[in-house]
Design an enzyme around this catalytic site. Sequence first.
Site, PDB file in Angstrom:
ATOM      1  N   SER A   1      41.390  39.511  42.411  1.00 42.41           N
ATOM      2  CA  SER A   1      42.462  40.137  43.165  1.00 42.41           C
ATOM      3  C   SER A   1      43.268  41.134  42.335  1.00 42.41           C
ATOM      4  O   SER A   1      42.779  42.206  42.005  1.00 42.41           O
ATOM      5  CB  SER A   1      43.349  39.052  43.780  1.00 42.41           C
ATOM      6  OG  SER A   1      44.115  39.557  44.838  1.00 42.41           O
TER       7      SER A   1
ATOM      8  N   ASP B   1      38.590  53.442  36.518  1.00 40.24           N
ATOM      9  CA  ASP B   1      38.460  54.663  37.316  1.00 40.24           C
ATOM     10  C   ASP B   1      39.152  55.858  36.656  1.00 40.24           C
ATOM     11  O   ASP B   1      38.669  56.990  36.726  1.00 40.24           O
ATOM     12  CB  ASP B   1      39.031  54.440  38.723  1.00 40.24           C
ATOM     13  CG  ASP B   1      38.199  53.461  39.535  1.00 40.24           C
ATOM     14  OD1 ASP B   1      37.013  53.295  39.211  1.00 40.24           O
ATOM     15  OD2 ASP B   1      38.741  52.852  40.476  1.00 40.24           O
TER      16      ASP B   1
ATOM     17  N   LYS C   1      37.351  39.362  44.963  1.00 39.56           N
ATOM     18  CA  LYS C   1      38.283  39.096  46.067  1.00 39.56           C
ATOM     19  C   LYS C   1      39.107  40.347  46.333  1.00 39.56           C
ATOM     20  O   LYS C   1      40.063  40.635  45.627  1.00 39.56           O
ATOM     21  CB  LYS C   1      39.205  37.918  45.754  1.00 39.56           C
ATOM     22  CG  LYS C   1      40.150  37.608  46.918  1.00 39.56           C
ATOM     23  CD  LYS C   1      41.127  36.516  46.552  1.00 39.56           C
ATOM     24  CE  LYS C   1      42.041  36.196  47.736  1.00 39.56           C
ATOM     25  NZ  LYS C   1      42.957  37.300  48.042  1.00 39.56           N
TER      26      LYS C   1
END
Length: 705
Positions: free
Chosen positions: A474, A485, A499
């Site tokens: 999460s 990224d 998740k």
Amino acid sequence: MLRNLILGLSLISVVACGAKPRVDLAEENLQLRPTTQHEVIAKEVANLLENFSYKRVPMNDSISNIVFNNLLEGLDQGKNYLLKSDVEDFQQFKNNFSQDFKAGDLSGAFYIFNKYSDRYLQCLNYALEQVDAKHDFTTEETYTSFREKLDWFTSDAELKDQWRKRVKYDLLNLKLTGADSAKMDLEKHKETLRNRYKNLISQATKTNANDAFQVIMTSFTDAVDPHTTYYNPSFAQAFNESMSNTLEGIGAQLQMENEMVTIKQIIAGGPAFKDKTLQINDRIVAVAQGNGEFVDIIGWRLDAAVAKIKGKKGTVVRLKILPAGAELSTAPKIVTLTREKIVLEEESAKREIKVIKGEDGKNYKVGIINLPKFYIDFDAVRRGDQNYKSTTRDVRLLLDSLKKDGVDAVLMDLRNNGGGSLQEAIELTGLFIDKGPVVQVRDTRNRVQVDSDQDSGVAWDGPFGVMINRFSASASEIFAGAIQDYGRGVVLGSTSYGKGTVQNAVDMSRFISATNKLLIKASGEKDTDTPNGAPEFGQINITMGKFYRVTGSSTQHKGVIPDLSFPTQYSAEKFGESSEPSALPWDQIKPSTFVKVSDLKGITSELNKIHEARMTKSPAYTFLLEDIEEFNKVDSIPSVSLNEVKLKAEREKNRIKNRDRVNKQLSFLGLPAWKEGQPQPKLEYDFVLEESANVLTDYIRLHKK
């Protein structure tokens, strides 16, 4: 706002389990039956799942089949109680479960639960009879405890033979397990076993309609989404207490699997976390208070087992542990823990510095920040306290102190971090990037909200790494994904949990109409099990949103894939979101507009080459691979010999093998050998952490070039 929701990998201490026209339960002479309140709640939950949850699953034959299979698996996963004829009888309900729930009809589900309960008591009473039967420990036969991949028993004779072997194994196990039981004679072992079965029978007879309803509703919600869960009033209170500020005990969340209490999460800062002996999926088979005698808890109700394990601060509990992946023939190890008051708000980020000698012969300082969860004191924020405690504030201070100490790189350890505050995941990312989007959230109406770091500047702009593993979930995945990224740092470890969903915890009283509340009251079926202060009708934790990285890729199902991967025993097929049949799929939306800090593809390629070359010469890496191989060795249908000589020889072989292996590791670390008669030493060496720090020194050199 979604931004302020608490996120995380929900590992809850509950039983993990999971029509034709209404069955007349009275005619079947069955003990348990649904109350009017149960029927109303089932109807409202079905409505919520069909019309308001993120997945919006229609109540049809397809979902009914999954509910049916979940219920069977939840009740008798090891196929040790029900007969094939029972399962064939249950087929009459298979295609109608969800439609029945939608209509408030729970008779079919209770029919199955009651039949299982009858079989369960029959088996235990037969086992009690078999304790005094003659058992020949010289014959050649085996016992298979977990029969999930086998067929159901076709006859009562087959079922009884299984339980004859179960009793024989239990007696043999008592004879061979531990020094404390080796001195006892057979009659003493029989008395221990009689007490075990009597206790199980006593607990089974205390099962009530609320217990049955919880199991049934779990099988229903699990069919829709692994993170959508209904909790009856007492379970809701237990869940909310586990999410509150303090706990007293060993600091582990437990779940029942195949009649064994299994560790599913180790709470940072607690005794289990500090001791470092217990691992996820270890099984607790017996409990002793202080220096008292061990009490076998195999097959106990989870709440009864937890009551034995929990206790007041400062008291000592001893646990017999069957390690994760170990066969039944393995002798349990004993772990001694002192219970503590665990203040969850104090699961704070911590720092350390490692001095690593790089491949170039130079010494480098690597600052390591261990972050067990993404926390924030929401109460203090609401009160307007300017000094509220949060992850980002703590990490900023740690970074400042690491800079003063002259570290060359920083490594953020998010292993086993199950998540927490989304707000903190966003703000923590902002310590390493200069403004920009961090995560995207899509709601049930397909509206996408982009959450960004709004603060200029960074707290650390040097070489940076993030460690993750299969139990990083999460908020951890949001942070690690954003760092990856942006090209802001190297992600190391193993693929994360996957998740990528967010849940709202909602009191069910919001959905029960005034008419239905009057109907429940008029039924006269007073629920005496509802604890004071618990939600009267329970609560539902329901999935209402999905996360996406700034690239548009979902973290759901696939998780975050590291730039540099370490082998792991926790495969995607058995652990993580991808192992859940009802998990939402991976998908993609439009990317956010963001500016990468750098492109690390070239550097990560070089890092992998250097790492792999180093591993060919590393004894610790060999130990890691051996551990993984051993973990995955367990047969798909594991069985154990019931021949005393053979089982004793097998256990002795495993004991010697374990001692030799531990001594090899001690030798590698320059520590004295583990001698006979001494307690097993703890091996504190964290190979993955050490090698990740090594990789960062490689990163420093390549980054300079």
